[in-house]
Scaffold this active site. Structure first.
Site, PDB file in Angstrom:
ATOM      1  N   SER A  44       0.832  -1.215   0.000  1.00 49.05           N
ATOM      2  CA  SER A  44       0.000   0.000   0.000  1.00 49.05           C
ATOM      3  C   SER A  44       0.856   1.251   0.000  1.00 49.05           C
ATOM      4  O   SER A  44       2.077   1.185   0.203  1.00 49.05           O
ATOM      5  CB  SER A  44      -0.932   0.012   1.221  1.00 49.05           C
ATOM      6  N   ASN A 120      10.582   0.072   4.100  1.00 44.29           N
ATOM      7  CA  ASN A 120       9.544   1.094   3.924  1.00 44.29           C
ATOM      8  C   ASN A 120       8.377   0.972   4.910  1.00 44.29           C
ATOM      9  O   ASN A 120       7.775   1.983   5.277  1.00 44.29           O
ATOM     10  CB  ASN A 120       9.018   0.983   2.477  1.00 44.29           C
ATOM     11  N   THR A 141       8.154  -2.188  15.148  1.00 41.56           N
ATOM     12  CA  THR A 141       7.829  -2.301  13.717  1.00 41.56           C
ATOM     13  C   THR A 141       8.769  -1.459  12.853  1.00 41.56           C
ATOM     14  O   THR A 141       9.352  -1.953  11.884  1.00 41.56           O
ATOM     15  CB  THR A 141       6.380  -1.800  13.468  1.00 41.56           C
ATOM     16  N   TYR A 197       4.945   7.574  27.939  1.00 39.87           N
ATOM     17  CA  TYR A 197       4.798   7.291  26.504  1.00 39.87           C
ATOM     18  C   TYR A 197       4.021   8.408  25.827  1.00 39.87           C
ATOM     19  O   TYR A 197       3.001   8.878  26.335  1.00 39.87           O
ATOM     20  CB  TYR A 197       4.066   5.957  26.307  1.00 39.87           C
TER      21      TYR A 197
HETATM   22  N1  NAP Z   1       2.829   9.254   4.374  1.00 35.54           N
HETATM   23  C1  NAP Z   1       3.633  10.170   4.867  1.00 35.54           C
HETATM   24  O1  NAP Z   1       3.295  11.368   4.923  1.00 35.54           O
HETATM   25  C2  NAP Z   1       4.978   9.796   5.411  1.00 35.54           C
HETATM   26  C3  NAP Z   1       5.803  10.817   5.896  1.00 35.54           C
HETATM   27  C4  NAP Z   1       7.055  10.483   6.398  1.00 35.54           C
HETATM   28  C5  NAP Z   1       7.461   9.178   6.422  1.00 35.54           C
HETATM   29  N2  NAP Z   1       6.633   8.196   5.948  1.00 35.54           N
HETATM   30  C6  NAP Z   1       7.114   6.800   6.033  1.00 35.54           C
HETATM   31  O2  NAP Z   1       6.886   6.164   4.803  1.00 35.54           O
HETATM   32  C7  NAP Z   1       6.692   4.763   5.004  1.00 35.54           C
HETATM   33  C8  NAP Z   1       5.504   4.280   4.207  1.00 35.54           C
HETATM   34  O3  NAP Z   1       4.348   4.879   4.714  1.00 35.54           O
HETATM   35  P1  NAP Z   1       3.009   5.125   3.884  1.00 35.54           P
HETATM   36  O4  NAP Z   1       2.687   6.557   4.021  1.00 35.54           O
HETATM   37  O5  NAP Z   1       3.101   4.522   2.535  1.00 35.54           O
HETATM   38  O6  NAP Z   1       1.961   4.343   4.791  1.00 35.54           O
HETATM   39  P2  NAP Z   1       1.034   3.064   4.508  1.00 35.54           P
HETATM   40  O7  NAP Z   1       0.273   3.220   3.251  1.00 35.54           O
HETATM   41  O8  NAP Z   1       0.296   2.808   5.755  1.00 35.54           O
HETATM   42  O9  NAP Z   1       2.117   1.955   4.261  1.00 35.54           O
HETATM   43  C9  NAP Z   1       2.812   1.358   5.305  1.00 35.54           C
HETATM   44  C10 NAP Z   1       2.906  -0.113   5.019  1.00 35.54           C
HETATM   45  O10 NAP Z   1       3.582  -0.729   6.105  1.00 35.54           O
HETATM   46  C11 NAP Z   1       2.884  -1.918   6.412  1.00 35.54           C
HETATM   47  N3  NAP Z   1       3.074  -2.364   7.780  1.00 35.54           N
HETATM   48  C12 NAP Z   1       2.679  -1.769   8.933  1.00 35.54           C
HETATM   49  N4  NAP Z   1       2.991  -2.536   9.983  1.00 35.54           N
HETATM   50  C13 NAP Z   1       3.603  -3.637   9.480  1.00 35.54           C
HETATM   51  C14 NAP Z   1       4.146  -4.807  10.068  1.00 35.54           C
HETATM   52  N5  NAP Z   1       4.116  -5.023  11.390  1.00 35.54           N
HETATM   53  N6  NAP Z   1       4.699  -5.735   9.259  1.00 35.54           N
HETATM   54  C15 NAP Z   1       4.728  -5.547   7.929  1.00 35.54           C
HETATM   55  N7  NAP Z   1       4.207  -4.477   7.304  1.00 35.54           N
HETATM   56  C16 NAP Z   1       3.664  -3.533   8.089  1.00 35.54           C
HETATM   57  C17 NAP Z   1       1.422  -1.568   6.179  1.00 35.54           C
HETATM   58  O11 NAP Z   1       0.674  -2.753   6.076  1.00 35.54           O
HETATM   59  P3  NAP Z   1      -0.842  -2.838   6.632  1.00 35.54           P
HETATM   60  O12 NAP Z   1      -1.664  -2.244   5.546  1.00 35.54           O
HETATM   61  O13 NAP Z   1      -1.049  -4.286   6.845  1.00 35.54           O
HETATM   62  O14 NAP Z   1      -0.891  -2.023   7.883  1.00 35.54           O
HETATM   63  C18 NAP Z   1       1.537  -0.784   4.881  1.00 35.54           C
HETATM   64  O15 NAP Z   1       1.538  -1.628   3.753  1.00 35.54           O
HETATM   65  C19 NAP Z   1       6.575   4.568   6.519  1.00 35.54           C
HETATM   66  O16 NAP Z   1       7.798   4.071   7.022  1.00 35.54           O
HETATM   67  C20 NAP Z   1       6.348   5.971   7.041  1.00 35.54           C
HETATM   68  O17 NAP Z   1       6.835   6.150   8.360  1.00 35.54           O
HETATM   69  C21 NAP Z   1       5.419   8.484   5.445  1.00 35.54           C
END
Ligand code: NAP
Length: 318
Positions: A44, A120, A141, A197
């Protein structure tokens, strides 16, 4: 200030790319057909777009996900627009050390090379919760699972780089949120405590850990003479499922700061740039934002803190 200006205008920085660049644009002439890449959380958001663009450039992509239905759907979506895409899905729950070990065993049993690892996957702003190993969930995580995964896949990456002569690359998805952490950066003495926390600081702590992990590993890889680099990125602000624990707060923030937000193809650009662009050959231990190098926080640059986190993480995973 320069960062904010280019974010608002989308104007390119020294790399030739900026906040408006998409993952397809930053990889336009890249041939990734000799590469095998693992993308955690590739089912995703930013990870799914990264997987799509890697496959578009010819890479063999392994989507590592805890939700296999979502991973298979992401694979089907990619295959619809790119029927020759080479994609596998493998189960990985980063909050479980057992699952990370099983993933590495399963991947190694496939007998594949490994050129690129995109750390990621992530969770954000969860209420206090412990993983099955008794570790605070965001630390478990976002950092610890990736720390162990990288450790277990590193020999494969080193040997692939040696055999093929192609530089291996690891990318950790950090965040600008690494600036907002606990006073001393990492709560070594209270990592799992509910007392004190704070869901936002715990996220910042885990994202600081992604940077410290990359810096220390980069130092070790250089010392080893390994042809593998590791860098960190902040992808930008992108409305994804990551916001699930703070949806209304983030929606509100998006309304008042809409100029700072990106769409998902733009959100995957910095990851794809750092992982695939030829101009970054040999670049390691750096932090990128909008496809350009940026200085992370003072804590993120502390070598002693990086070493301390390394030893702390080693103890937790062993
Ligand atoms: N979006 C932003 O604005 C933003 C900004 C700064 C940094 N980031 C970083 O970018 C990265 C990607 O985020 P995103 O925005 O694309 O969010 P996202 O769409 O929620 O994608 C995160 C992915 O990580 C998976 N995940 C969560 N917990 C997991 C686990 N225990 N084991 C395996 N997979 C797991 C989720 O799977 P599920 O669907 O099963 O939960 C999802 O596929 C993250 O590291 C985030 O911290 C994002």
């Amino acid at each position: 200030m320069v960062g904010i200006f280019s974010l608002m205008t989308g104007l390119p920085g020294p790399s030739g790319f900026g906040s408006a660049s998409t993952a397809e644009q930053v990889t336009e002439n890249v041939d990734a057909s000799k590469l095998t890449a693992i993308i955690t959380g590739g089912a995703s958001g930013i990870g799914a777009e990264t997987a799509r663009v890697f496959a578009l450039r010819g890479a063999h992509v392994i989507i590592a996900a805890r939700n296999m239905d979502a991973a298979n759907s992401a694979k089907q979506v990619i295959l619809k627009s790119n029927p020759t895409a080479h994609i596998d899905v493998l189960k990985l729950d980063l909050s479980s050390l057992k699952s990370v070990q099983a993933f590495a065993d399963n991947f190694n049993a496939m007998g594949l090379p490994l050129n690129v690892l995109i750390n990621n996957a992530g969770v954000m702003f969860c209420p206090h919760q412990l993983s099955e190993d008794g570790i605070e969930m965001q630390f478990a995580t976002n950092h610890l699972g990736h720390f162990l995964l990288t450790k277990l896949l590193l020999e494969k990456m080193k040997s692939t780089a040696k055999e093929t002569g192609i530089e291996g690359r690891i990318v950790n998805l950090s965040s600008i949120a690494h600036h907002h952490t606990y006073e001393k950066g990492i709560r070594f003495d209270a990592i799992n405590n509910k007392d004190g926390y704070n869901d936002k600081k715990a996220y910042g702590q885990s994202k600081l850990a992604n940077l410290l992990h990359a810096n220390e590993l980069s130092r070790r890889l250089k010392e080893d003479g390994a042809n593998v680099t590791i860098n960190c990125v902040h992808p930008g602000l992108i409305m994804t499922n990551l916001m699930r624990h703070s949806f209304f707060l983030m929606k509100f923030l998006q309304v008042i700061t809409y100029l700072f937000w990106k769409n998902v193809p733009q959100g995957a650009a910095t990851t794809c740039f750092v992982a695939l662009h030829p101009s970054l050959k040999g670049v390691t231990g750096k932090y990128f934002l909008d496809c350009n190098e940026m200085k992370p926080s003072i804590l993120a640059r502390q070598e002693t803190l990086a070493k301390k986190l390394w030893d702390f993480s080693e103890k937790l995973v062993s």
